[in-house]
Every structure is written in C-alpha cells, then in structure tokens.
Write a protein that holds these residues in place. Sequence first.
Motif, PDB file in Angstrom:
ATOM      1  N   MET A   1       0.841  -1.197   0.000  1.00  0.00           N
ATOM      2  CA  MET A   1       0.000   0.000   0.000  1.00  0.00           C
ATOM      3  C   MET A   1       0.873   1.243   0.000  1.00  0.00           C
ATOM      4  O   MET A   1       1.936   1.254   0.642  1.00  0.00           O
ATOM      5  N   TYR A   3       2.331   4.600   1.102  1.00  0.00           N
ATOM      6  CA  TYR A   3       2.424   5.451   2.280  1.00  0.00           C
ATOM      7  C   TYR A   3       3.515   6.493   2.071  1.00  0.00           C
ATOM      8  O   TYR A   3       4.546   6.204   1.460  1.00  0.00           O
ATOM      9  N   HIS A  10       2.823   8.022   9.416  1.00  0.00           N
ATOM     10  CA  HIS A  10       2.745   7.651   8.001  1.00  0.00           C
ATOM     11  C   HIS A  10       1.396   8.100   7.446  1.00  0.00           C
ATOM     12  O   HIS A  10       0.362   7.982   8.116  1.00  0.00           O
ATOM     13  N   TYR A  12      -1.335   7.436   4.482  1.00  0.00           N
ATOM     14  CA  TYR A  12      -1.800   6.570   3.411  1.00  0.00           C
ATOM     15  C   TYR A  12      -2.464   7.420   2.331  1.00  0.00           C
ATOM     16  O   TYR A  12      -3.213   8.359   2.640  1.00  0.00           O
ATOM     17  N   GLN A  14      -3.981   7.489  -2.052  1.00  0.00           N
ATOM     18  CA  GLN A  14      -4.310   6.807  -3.297  1.00  0.00           C
ATOM     19  C   GLN A  14      -4.263   7.821  -4.433  1.00  0.00           C
ATOM     20  O   GLN A  14      -4.647   8.974  -4.250  1.00  0.00           O
ATOM     21  N   ASP A  34     -12.517   8.617   6.284  1.00  0.00           N
ATOM     22  CA  ASP A  34     -11.324   8.271   5.539  1.00  0.00           C
ATOM     23  C   ASP A  34     -11.522   8.619   4.069  1.00  0.00           C
ATOM     24  O   ASP A  34     -12.553   9.183   3.689  1.00  0.00           O
ATOM     25  N   TYR A  54      -6.082  11.228   0.366  1.00  0.00           N
ATOM     26  CA  TYR A  54      -5.244  10.661   1.422  1.00  0.00           C
ATOM     27  C   TYR A  54      -6.005  10.657   2.735  1.00  0.00           C
ATOM     28  O   TYR A  54      -6.989  11.394   2.911  1.00  0.00           O
ATOM     29  N   ASP A  55      -5.567   9.814   3.643  1.00  0.00           N
ATOM     30  CA  ASP A  55      -6.125   9.772   4.989  1.00  0.00           C
ATOM     31  C   ASP A  55      -5.326  10.717   5.885  1.00  0.00           C
ATOM     32  O   ASP A  55      -4.108  10.569   6.024  1.00  0.00           O
ATOM     33  N   LEU A  61      -6.164   4.535   7.185  1.00  0.00           N
ATOM     34  CA  LEU A  61      -4.960   3.710   7.290  1.00  0.00           C
ATOM     35  C   LEU A  61      -3.713   4.515   7.655  1.00  0.00           C
ATOM     36  O   LEU A  61      -2.615   3.957   7.684  1.00  0.00           O
ATOM     37  N   SER A  62      -3.871   5.806   7.914  1.00  0.00           N
ATOM     38  CA  SER A  62      -2.729   6.627   8.335  1.00  0.00           C
ATOM     39  C   SER A  62      -2.504   6.493   9.833  1.00  0.00           C
ATOM     40  O   SER A  62      -3.450   6.296  10.600  1.00  0.00           O
ATOM     41  N   THR A  63      -1.256   6.611  10.233  1.00  0.00           N
ATOM     42  CA  THR A  63      -0.933   6.593  11.659  1.00  0.00           C
ATOM     43  C   THR A  63      -0.888   8.021  12.189  1.00  0.00           C
ATOM     44  O   THR A  63      -0.935   8.989  11.433  1.00  0.00           O
TER      45      THR A  63
END
Length: 211
Positions: A1, A3, A10, A12, A14, A34, A54-55, A61-63
């Motif tokens: 994926m 990142y 991080h 995430y 697309q 999201d 992006y998140d 899915l991002s931290t």
Amino acid sequence: MPYLVLPSHHLYFQVETAATDRPWLVFCNSLGTDLSMWDPQVENLARYFRILRYDRRGHGLSTAPNTPFTLDDLGNDLLRLLDALGIERTHFCGLSIGGLVGQWLGINAATRINKIVVAATAPKIGIAEAWRERVDLVRSQGLKALVPGTRERWFSPEFAAIAPITVSHFLTVFEATSLNAYVGCCIVLADADLRDQIAQIGLLPVSWTPS
C-alpha cells in the motif's frame, strides 16, 4: 500500500490518474472519516483529473503522532505529500476540517494551489468551548459515545433508510479513527482561526495561467 513515511507518522494515499496532461485534484476528508468518502466523486471525475486523496493523520490507514499538532502541521502534511509525488500545483476540494486545510493552503501556499472548493467549513469552525467539551467526552467515554449524534448529523433518516450499508460503513470508519488523532483534530478546530487572514487568498500573487 502507498504510504508517505514521515518522522512521526505515516500517511496513506491513493492516486487515480487519467492522461498525464490532466490537472491534479486533491480531496481532503472531514473529521472522523477516511478517503473512501470521496468514492462517488472519484468515479465521476477521474476521467477529467489526476486525483490524489489521502487519509489525514490518524484517520483510515494513516498513523498518528503521539504529540499534539496544529493546523500548520495538517497543512504541511499535504505539502510534503505533494512534494513526494512531484505535484507542483493542484486543485483542492475539502470538507469541514478538510476545508479548513484548504483555506490554510490558500493563505500559506498559494503558489501550489489552483482552485479551492470547500464545503461545510469556515475560517473559524464552531466555538472553542464546544470542541474542548467534545475532547473531554471522547477522552472519558471513547468515540462510541459520539456515534448516535454523528449518525444524526451526517445522515438524514431518508438516506439512512435507503443506504444502510453506506451508513454502517462510515460509522465503522468513524469509530475506528485513532482516539489520539481525533482529540488532536478537535484541539486544532478549537484553536484555528483564519478570519483575519482569509481575505489574503484573493490578494496573493498567482503566476498560473489556465491552459
């Protein structure tokens, strides 16, 4: 994926691309959601734009970092992502806190932005006391305590009746949001106030010429 790896977290993202001669368009989501919230728009607009979504930190899915952050940090997250992808200039569409990020970009990074579309947002969103009350509630009871109110604000009874799977999806995404990131974003919303700067967007020099 895919990142973007930053020192403290991080992101995430697309990318949906059409022909490389198409302009870029960035989507920036609202609090507790999201990047999937933009699926219908991507489906309809991908033929016209190269799309980046992006998140936000701690969403999807991002931290998220463990330290507090500011609106400047959220804006710079996107600028770092644009730099990493070699995107010099883009259109921008943001909802709620995503729209606040768009306003920040228009003020602080005008040379990177073509057109800004914002919805359900303002230079100052709500009042600080209300956001800090929400922070206290989330810290004591978790995001689950906000699910009924969130459902009511986000979805009309008519929509919920005809699209229960969509409603369930986004409430699941909401509850899965990092508690630390949600609280951090609420504090951003409590503190951010662009009312004295927002008029600068129309005054900043722009060298871009439409093709």
